[in-house]
Design an enzyme around this catalytic site. Sequence first.
Site, short mmCIF file in Angstrom:
data_model
loop_
_atom_site.label_atom_id
_atom_site.label_comp_id
_atom_site.label_asym_id
_atom_site.label_seq_id
_atom_site.Cartn_x
_atom_site.Cartn_y
_atom_site.Cartn_z
N ASP A 1 49.15 43.42 40.97
CA ASP A 1 49.48 42.45 39.71
C ASP A 1 48.48 42.59 38.84
O ASP A 1 48.36 41.35 37.90
CB ASP A 1 49.86 41.12 40.50
N HIS B 1 45.10 42.21 41.83
CA HIS B 1 44.86 42.43 43.11
C HIS B 1 45.61 44.02 43.64
O HIS B 1 46.41 44.38 42.77
CB HIS B 1 45.81 41.35 43.99
N SER C 1 40.62 36.00 47.03
CA SER C 1 42.01 36.53 47.13
C SER C 1 41.98 37.70 47.73
O SER C 1 43.09 38.14 48.19
CB SER C 1 42.66 36.57 46.04
#
Length: 380
Positions: free
Chosen positions: A342, A345, A43
């Site tokens: 978050d 990230h 990610s």
Amino acid sequence: MIMEEHWKLVYVIGILALGFAVKSNADGSISCGFPAIYNFGDSNSDTGGISATLNEILPPNGETFFGHPAGRASDGRLIIDFIAEGIKLPYLSAYMDSIGTNFRHGANFATGGSSVRPPGFSPFNLGIQISQFIQFKARTTTLYNRLSLNRRIPLSISNLPRPAEFSQALYTFDIGQNDLGHGFQTMSEKQVRDSIPDIIGEFSKAIHILYKEGARFFWIHNTGPLGCLPYNVIYGKKPGNVDKNGCVKAQNEAAMEFNEQLKNKITWLRTQLPFAKFTYVDVYSAKYDLVSNAKKLGFVDPFNFCCGSFYGYHINCGKKATVNGTVYGNPCDHPSNHISWDGIHYSETANMLVSNRILNGSLSDPPVSIQDACHHQTDI
Ligand SMILES: *[C@@H]1O[C@H](CO)[C@@H](O)[C@H](O)[C@H]1NC(C)=O
Ligand SMILES: *[C@@H]1O[C@H](CO)[C@@H](O)[C@H](O)[C@H]1NC(C)=O
């Protein structure tokens, strides 16, 4: 006859080489002019893969830069986006996204949750990403060759990579964080450490396969300080196990061990794959510096994050919950004040600062900038 063919070939190669190396830098050196990027990872560099397949990325992700969700787990751009900007290429489309994609200048095989080795948090481990690349290369090459013979549909090739550019492209990696993260959730600290040589071995195999496919220029990020992610601090913090900046020590030690072994493996790969250029990039240091200098850089507490909640009610970014009249999960007003978007990230601002540090080569081995990652100082 044979002679003539030979000269034709030399002529064609000459033209290709010229087309490839005409851009020069401010200091007079010749820029690589990478025509494409092929990225592999998780990610940290997913630009839409997991969102198109398993787990849609919802608002307010993307709000800062794109103004809407853009397949990225962040309020804006990721490091891979700043890499694309740095070498003047468009942002990468995700290989697994079937809508609105353009692969003319590369493709992104990274997907959220991916690890080098299975199992992990995602089925799309590095081995799968490499298989996807091989199929991508073979099928786009066939299609390109077929369509370029058919002059009636010239537009159809405009979104396809040029087959000749696979060996001139930059191959970028940012993966390993989930091998360690998954490890810490399922194994002892010692088992996590003991698993590192095998993870690095798989990483190395992936690079060998790409080399056999013609890849030559590799830009490889090491893994970040896992123990500084707010999520890990919330769940992993115990008395005596945090460092002076508040990060979980054992997790960062494992990340550093991973990085040392990765760096050594790259040194070895240079001897095995003589026509390749490897740039090892110390992303760990750039990210750790953000945390240790948070205040100086104008950030709030580095373990504060903007979107979602892991306190009491676990609410992923993009979801909300109302408990006894109180709404949980509203994003903060100023994402740029936060290192973490978050809890897992990074915010766009953090990604930009990290990119500023790494793209000019000041944290690379050898110390080359992204624009110069095709020719290392030792050979010029
Ligand atoms: C919500 O309200 C109920 C009833 O008043 C109470 O028992 C419960 O603890 C409250 N929950 C929270 C999170 O405040
Ligand atoms: C690279 O950029 C960083 C951050 O902007 C700066 O501190 C550093 O001096 C630069 N290094 C080089 C070699 O230009």
